[in-house]
Design an enzyme around this catalytic site. Structure first.
Site, PDB file in Angstrom:
ATOM      1  N   SER A  63       2.864   3.648   4.326  1.00 33.14           N
ATOM      2  CA  SER A  63       4.116   3.543   3.727  1.00 33.14           C
ATOM      3  C   SER A  63       4.065   3.886   2.549  1.00 33.14           C
ATOM      4  O   SER A  63       5.680   3.212   2.171  1.00 33.14           O
ATOM      5  CB  SER A  63       2.796   2.741   2.077  1.00 33.14           C
ATOM      6  OG  SER A  63       1.799   1.044   3.045  1.00 33.14           O
ATOM      7  N   LYS A  66       7.613   3.657   4.062  1.00 31.23           N
ATOM      8  CA  LYS A  66       8.115   2.504   3.436  1.00 31.23           C
ATOM      9  C   LYS A  66      10.032   3.171   2.401  1.00 31.23           C
ATOM     10  O   LYS A  66      10.656   2.396   2.647  1.00 31.23           O
ATOM     11  CB  LYS A  66       7.581   1.204   2.847  1.00 31.23           C
ATOM     12  CG  LYS A  66       6.699   0.382   3.576  1.00 31.23           C
ATOM     13  CD  LYS A  66       5.381  -0.335   2.756  1.00 31.23           C
ATOM     14  CE  LYS A  66       4.319  -0.635   3.817  1.00 31.23           C
ATOM     15  NZ  LYS A  66       3.137  -1.497   3.234  1.00 31.23           N
ATOM     16  N   TYR A 188       7.368  -1.802  12.898  1.00 33.44           N
ATOM     17  CA  TYR A 188       7.069  -0.932  11.527  1.00 33.44           C
ATOM     18  C   TYR A 188       5.835  -0.305  11.840  1.00 33.44           C
ATOM     19  O   TYR A 188       5.470   0.456  10.797  1.00 33.44           O
ATOM     20  CB  TYR A 188       6.631  -2.699  11.149  1.00 33.44           C
ATOM     21  CG  TYR A 188       5.937  -2.523   9.928  1.00 33.44           C
ATOM     22  CD1 TYR A 188       6.085  -1.896   8.392  1.00 33.44           C
ATOM     23  CD2 TYR A 188       3.967  -2.373  10.149  1.00 33.44           C
ATOM     24  CE1 TYR A 188       5.008  -1.591   7.655  1.00 33.44           C
ATOM     25  CE2 TYR A 188       3.333  -2.640   8.768  1.00 33.44           C
ATOM     26  CZ  TYR A 188       3.781  -2.391   7.794  1.00 33.44           C
ATOM     27  OH  TYR A 188       3.276  -1.496   6.925  1.00 33.44           O
ATOM     28  N   TYR A 239       1.153  -0.508  -4.784  1.00 36.41           N
ATOM     29  CA  TYR A 239       0.239  -1.961  -5.076  1.00 36.41           C
ATOM     30  C   TYR A 239      -0.186  -2.747  -6.009  1.00 36.41           C
ATOM     31  O   TYR A 239       0.997  -2.477  -6.767  1.00 36.41           O
ATOM     32  CB  TYR A 239      -0.848  -1.673  -3.523  1.00 36.41           C
ATOM     33  CG  TYR A 239      -1.215  -0.977  -2.718  1.00 36.41           C
ATOM     34  CD1 TYR A 239      -0.401  -0.826  -2.064  1.00 36.41           C
ATOM     35  CD2 TYR A 239      -1.517   0.693  -2.953  1.00 36.41           C
ATOM     36  CE1 TYR A 239       0.012  -0.133  -0.113  1.00 36.41           C
ATOM     37  CE2 TYR A 239      -1.478   1.524  -1.879  1.00 36.41           C
ATOM     38  CZ  TYR A 239      -0.264   1.232  -0.295  1.00 36.41           C
ATOM     39  OH  TYR A 239      -0.804   2.320   0.780  1.00 36.41           O
ATOM     40  N   VAL A 257      -1.808   4.521   3.082  1.00 37.70           N
ATOM     41  CA  VAL A 257      -3.229   4.775   3.363  1.00 37.70           C
ATOM     42  C   VAL A 257      -3.895   6.019   3.899  1.00 37.70           C
ATOM     43  O   VAL A 257      -4.829   6.273   4.116  1.00 37.70           O
ATOM     44  CB  VAL A 257      -3.914   3.624   3.892  1.00 37.70           C
ATOM     45  CG1 VAL A 257      -3.837   1.584   2.708  1.00 37.70           C
ATOM     46  CG2 VAL A 257      -2.799   3.066   4.869  1.00 37.70           C
TER      47      VAL A 257
HETATM   48  N1  GLU Z   1       0.360   0.099   8.289  1.00 37.72           N
HETATM   49  C1  GLU Z   1      -0.527   0.678   6.691  1.00 37.72           C
HETATM   50  C2  GLU Z   1      -0.041  -1.488   6.664  1.00 37.72           C
HETATM   51  O1  GLU Z   1       0.399  -1.884   7.135  1.00 37.72           O
HETATM   52  C3  GLU Z   1       0.096   0.908   5.661  1.00 37.72           C
HETATM   53  C4  GLU Z   1      -0.789   0.219   4.465  1.00 37.72           C
HETATM   54  C5  GLU Z   1       0.157   1.460   3.326  1.00 37.72           C
HETATM   55  O2  GLU Z   1       0.284   2.471   3.455  1.00 37.72           O
HETATM   56  O3  GLU Z   1       0.033   0.464   2.650  1.00 37.72           O
HETATM   57  O4  GLU Z   1      -1.521  -1.624   6.990  1.00 37.72           O
END
Ligand code: GLU
Length: 303
Positions: A63, A66, A188, A239, A257
């Protein structure tokens, strides 16, 4: 201030912790990583570097990507971006679906999965060769042509990404995805699979510490764009633990994650940590502790 000594002390105090958290397993490929990895890399505004532990080994940034995708999309389409994604913390896990339905397909922010999928869609609509162009953008920011996707991680996530498929389809049903859903998901999953070391991450995120300019001083973002992205990192980067991270650490940042966390203090430094074990909210357990120690011992935070 002797940053190297501070890093060494934090590492020594952390590396034998009995509580290391749990390595993510819902993307099977990530489960292969040892929970004993631990590293911390600091790049200060003058580009001095300080490093301890496993800082040159690459891991899945997940993530954290992002933020980079958001930066590229913001640069490409400017403020029209905010018609399709909001800037409020969600207070929910990264893959939470029901809020999206309540709010008519406008994701709470670009750093939860729904928001990141909308950003992927925007990049696909605005780039000639989306996966190659995104990778070039990352490599440019990091000044490192060796950065790449990890195809095994991307495939592993695609095979098990049922919830992201549901999210993308829900967004499509609300008209907030323009392109083919599978193309958006493929982009993605690749974006999340980018592998970087702590050193590469700290260099990539120098742009958010250095008023929009990368380590080579090329301008990637305006000051206003950097302000906005840093604000989103502070309020939405962890989060449903963004409040806790601001409370404990006090820096804009983003976790993934894969166990990485990047944080910046504008005009001072960017700092990356990696410890694959996650806490129950999905953030690197020891990574958060190391950053808390760092801002407490140095008294350097945005507060
Ligand atoms: N590719 C992971 C997902 O979409 C990213 C999650 C993360 O790192 O928060 O679940």
């Amino acid at each position: 201030m002797d940053f190297q000594k501070i890093l060494n002390d934090i590492y020594a105090a952390t590396k034998d912790s009995s509580e290391k958290g749990t390595v993510a397993t819902y993307i099977p490929e990530l489960a292969k990583v040892s929970g004993d990895k631990l590293g911390m890399f600091l790049l200060d505004a003058e580009q001095n570097v300080y490093s301890v532990g496993d800082t040159s080994e690459r891991f899945s940034i997940q993530s954290i990507s992002k933020v980079i995708a958001l930066a590229q999309a913001f640069d490409l389409v400017g403020n029209t971006l905010w018609k399709r994604v909001d800037v409020e913390p969600s207070g929910n896990p990264f893959n939470f679906l029901s809020l999206l339905e309540q709010e008519n397909g406008i994701p709470r922010n670009p750093l939860i999965n729904a928001g990141a999928l909308v950003i992927s869609d925007i990049l696909i609509s605005n780039l000639k060769d989306p996966k190659a162009d995104f990778l070039s953008y990352v490599r440019g920011l990091a000044d490192d042509p060796s950065i790449d996707y990890d195809e095994a991680v991307a495939r592993s996530e695609s095979e098990t990404g049922f919830r992201n498929r549901a999210t993308a389809n829900l967004l499509k049903s609300f008209g907030n995805i323009e392109n083919d859903v599978e193309e958006v998901l493929d982009f993605y999953f690749h974006q999340c699979s980018v592998a970087m070391s702590c050193e590469q991450l700290a260099k990539t995120f120098y742009v958010f510490c250095n008023r929009g300019k990368c380590t080579k001083q090329s301008e990637y973002l305006t000051l206003s764009q950097v302000k906005r992205i840093n604000a989103i990192m502070l309020t939405c980067g962890f989060y449903d633990e963004a409040g806790e991270f601001a409370f404990e650490v006090g820096l804009p940042g983003k976790s993934g994650v894969g166990g990485g966390i990047i944080a910046v203090l504008p005009d001072h430094f960017s700092v990356a940590v990696w410890a694959p074990g996650l806490n129950e909210k999905g953030n690197s357990l020891l990574g958060m502790q190391m950053l808390e120690q760092f801002t407490t011992q140095t008294n350097l935070s945005i507060f």
